[in-house]
Design a protein around this motif. Structure first.
Motif, PDB file in Angstrom:
ATOM      1  N   MET A 146       0.825  -1.206   0.000  1.00  0.00           N
ATOM      2  CA  MET A 146       0.000   0.000   0.000  1.00  0.00           C
ATOM      3  C   MET A 146       0.863   1.262   0.000  1.00  0.00           C
ATOM      4  SD  MET A 146      -3.077   1.288  -0.051  1.00  0.00           S
ATOM      5  CE  MET A 146      -4.217   0.035   0.520  1.00  0.00           C
ATOM      6  N   ILE A 147       1.877   1.315   0.890  1.00  0.00           N
ATOM      7  CA  ILE A 147       2.714   2.509   0.975  1.00  0.00           C
ATOM      8  C   ILE A 147       3.483   2.718  -0.315  1.00  0.00           C
ATOM      9  CG2 ILE A 147       4.560   1.191   2.111  1.00  0.00           C
ATOM     10  CD1 ILE A 147       3.789   4.962   2.469  1.00  0.00           C
ATOM     11  N   SER A 148       3.902   1.643  -0.973  1.00  0.00           N
ATOM     12  CA  SER A 148       4.638   1.791  -2.224  1.00  0.00           C
ATOM     13  C   SER A 148       3.769   2.435  -3.292  1.00  0.00           C
ATOM     14  CB  SER A 148       5.141   0.426  -2.716  1.00  0.00           C
ATOM     15  OG  SER A 148       6.099  -0.100  -1.833  1.00  0.00           O
ATOM     16  N   SER A 149       2.506   2.028  -3.379  1.00  0.00           N
ATOM     17  CA  SER A 149       1.622   2.608  -4.384  1.00  0.00           C
ATOM     18  C   SER A 149       1.340   4.079  -4.085  1.00  0.00           C
ATOM     19  CB  SER A 149       0.310   1.817  -4.455  1.00  0.00           C
ATOM     20  OG  SER A 149      -0.388   1.868  -3.225  1.00  0.00           O
ATOM     21  N   GLU A 150       1.241   4.423  -2.802  1.00  0.00           N
ATOM     22  CA  GLU A 150       1.036   5.824  -2.434  1.00  0.00           C
ATOM     23  C   GLU A 150       2.234   6.670  -2.838  1.00  0.00           C
ATOM     24  OE1 GLU A 150       0.283   5.802   1.731  1.00  0.00           O
ATOM     25  OE2 GLU A 150      -1.718   4.903   1.537  1.00  0.00           O
ATOM     26  N   LEU A 151       3.437   6.170  -2.557  1.00  0.00           N
ATOM     27  CA  LEU A 151       4.651   6.911  -2.901  1.00  0.00           C
ATOM     28  C   LEU A 151       4.832   7.002  -4.411  1.00  0.00           C
ATOM     29  CD1 LEU A 151       6.986   5.475  -0.135  1.00  0.00           C
ATOM     30  CD2 LEU A 151       6.043   7.783  -0.250  1.00  0.00           C
ATOM     31  N   ASP A 152       4.464   5.939  -5.105  1.00  0.00           N
ATOM     32  CA  ASP A 152       4.508   5.985  -6.575  1.00  0.00           C
ATOM     33  C   ASP A 152       3.569   7.068  -7.091  1.00  0.00           C
ATOM     34  OD1 ASP A 152       6.309   3.901  -6.560  1.00  0.00           O
ATOM     35  OD2 ASP A 152       4.824   2.363  -7.073  1.00  0.00           O
ATOM     36  N   ALA A 153       2.352   7.089  -6.537  1.00  0.00           N
ATOM     37  CA  ALA A 153       1.364   8.082  -6.970  1.00  0.00           C
ATOM     38  C   ALA A 153       1.833   9.493  -6.673  1.00  0.00           C
ATOM     39  CB  ALA A 153       0.026   7.820  -6.285  1.00  0.00           C
ATOM     40  N   ALA A 154       2.569   9.664  -5.569  1.00  0.00           N
ATOM     41  CA  ALA A 154       3.075  10.990  -5.188  1.00  0.00           C
ATOM     42  C   ALA A 154       4.358  11.349  -5.922  1.00  0.00           C
ATOM     43  CB  ALA A 154       3.313  11.035  -3.677  1.00  0.00           C
ATOM     44  N   GLY A 155       4.876  10.433  -6.715  1.00  0.00           N
ATOM     45  CA  GLY A 155       6.099  10.710  -7.468  1.00  0.00           C
ATOM     46  C   GLY A 155       7.363  10.690  -6.629  1.00  0.00           C
ATOM     47  N   VAL A 156       7.321  10.004  -5.495  1.00  0.00           N
ATOM     48  CA  VAL A 156       8.492   9.907  -4.615  1.00  0.00           C
ATOM     49  C   VAL A 156       9.238   8.631  -4.987  1.00  0.00           C
ATOM     50  CG1 VAL A 156       9.303   9.745  -2.236  1.00  0.00           C
ATOM     51  CG2 VAL A 156       7.282  11.123  -2.779  1.00  0.00           C
ATOM     52  N   MET A 157      10.394   8.786  -5.630  1.00  0.00           N
ATOM     53  CA  MET A 157      11.132   7.632  -6.148  1.00  0.00           C
ATOM     54  C   MET A 157      12.469   7.398  -5.463  1.00  0.00           C
ATOM     55  SD  MET A 157       9.002   6.389  -8.160  1.00  0.00           S
ATOM     56  CE  MET A 157       7.479   6.874  -8.966  1.00  0.00           C
ATOM     57  N   ASP A 158      13.043   8.425  -4.857  1.00  0.00           N
ATOM     58  CA  ASP A 158      14.333   8.279  -4.196  1.00  0.00           C
ATOM     59  C   ASP A 158      14.206   7.307  -3.025  1.00  0.00           C
ATOM     60  OD1 ASP A 158      16.112   9.476  -1.708  1.00  0.00           O
ATOM     61  OD2 ASP A 158      17.179   9.487  -3.622  1.00  0.00           O
ATOM     62  N   PRO A 159      15.042   6.277  -2.957  1.00  0.00           N
ATOM     63  CA  PRO A 159      14.899   5.250  -1.910  1.00  0.00           C
ATOM     64  C   PRO A 159      14.960   5.799  -0.489  1.00  0.00           C
ATOM     65  CG  PRO A 159      16.355   4.472  -3.643  1.00  0.00           C
ATOM     66  CD  PRO A 159      16.084   5.919  -3.934  1.00  0.00           C
TER      67      PRO A 159
END
Length: 315
Positions: free
Chosen positions: A1-14
């Motif tokens: 779930m958190i990965s999809s949220e971060l993807d949607a927010a455009g947060v890609m830096d590990p």
């Protein structure tokens, strides 16, 4: 779930993703009602809200986390260090310190253009908790609440979005933050006394013959004094009026964000209902909204949230 949220927010830096993940965990663990409401936001909005919560909780923990080795001077030093690190990162563009809450909130502040002054005002109120234990009147409490609660609503506005100019929605957003905090003050009189604090105006309590000693008596005996009940009833009515001032602001938000705020408003205001239902016996039991009720309200919010998102996609 958190990965999809971060993807949607455009947060890609590990490293940035990890910082947001930790803020989300803090929100889920320590702010269950607030976290439940955030589930009604679009996935792209959620990480920023978790970052704001994580930052505020980190500051609060510096003040209130129990540790016999830390006196007020050490708490003040740690809070100032936290403030300096935020300023250096957000204003001076220095690399963030090794603190995930700062890493995430600085990224959020820059993305949504949330000014330093709002964070500075928040931290100023946090510093007050190091030395101020009582508030003589409503004006002094209002000064504290501006930084500790109203600015939270103002920080949220650019994330939630508005249908008109942001400044038009600001008064209601600030009022909602204040309403939530006043609710906490009423519910948590017992816990706050344990921390040596009273977040109710002393002159308004005194009008009913109530002072700290009377509150301590109620705490020791685990029952309400008639004078305290009358004083709390007055504070309860004041808080209701603040909710009434905040409620029209929901319509000023972007449609997709309204179900989240409506749900948070409803659940928090129902804490006031519970306080009333237990006849203000807040020293004998904690006024809470049950898990079943929280889920029912949130479920209705999910339906509204999905509807709002579908309408947005068609426009």
């Amino acid at each position: 779930m958190i990965s999809s949220e971060l993807d949607a927010a455009g947060v890609m830096d590990p490293s940035l993703r990890e910082a947001y993940r930790q803020c989300r965990e803090i929100n889920a663990r320590d702010g269950k009602t607030f976290f439940l409401a955030t589930r009604l936001l679009a996935p792209a909005q959620r990480p920023a809200v978790h970052a704001l919560y994580g930052f505020a909780r980190r500051a609060d923990d510096i003040l209130d986390e129990f540790d016999e080795t830390r006196g007020d001077e050490e708490r003040a030093r740690q809070l100032q260090q936290f403030s300096t690190q935020l300023f250096n990162s957000l204003v001076e563009n220095q690399v963030c310190a090794d603190d995930p809450t700062l890493t995430a909130v600085v990224h959020t502040a820059r993305r949504y253009d949330i000014g330093w002054q709002l964070f500075d005002d928040f931290l100023a109120s946090m510093r007050m908790d190091l030395t101020v234990t009582d508030y003589p009147d409503r004006a002094s409490l209002e000064r504290y609440m501006y930084g500790s609660a109203e600015v939270i609503g103002l920080q949220m506005l650019p994330i939630l979005g508005t249908v008109g100019p942001r400044e038009d929605a600001a008064p209601a957003a600030a009022a909602l933050g204040k309403a939530f905090q006043l609710t906490n003050f009423l519910r948590d009189v017992d816990e706050d006394l344990d921390r040596g604090r009273v977040y109710l105006p002393a002159d308004e309590l005194a009008a009913h013959g109530v002072d700290r000693d009377v509150l301590r008596w109620c705490q020791t005996n685990r029952r309400i004094d008639a004078r305290v009940r009358r004083a709390l009833q007055e504070q309860h009515a004041i808080t209701r009026r603040v909710y009434a001032a905040a409620r029209p602001g929901v319509a000023q938000l972007a449609p997709a964000s309204r179900p989240c705020v409506e749900t948070a408003l409803k659940l928090y205001s129902e804490i006031l209902d519970r306080i009333e239902e237990i006849d203000f016996e807040i020293f004998a039991q904690r006024a809470t909204v049950g898990k079943g009720r929280r889920l029912a309200v949130a479920g209705a919010g999910v339906v509204r949230a999905w509807g709002a998102r579908l309408r947005h996609r068609k426009e």
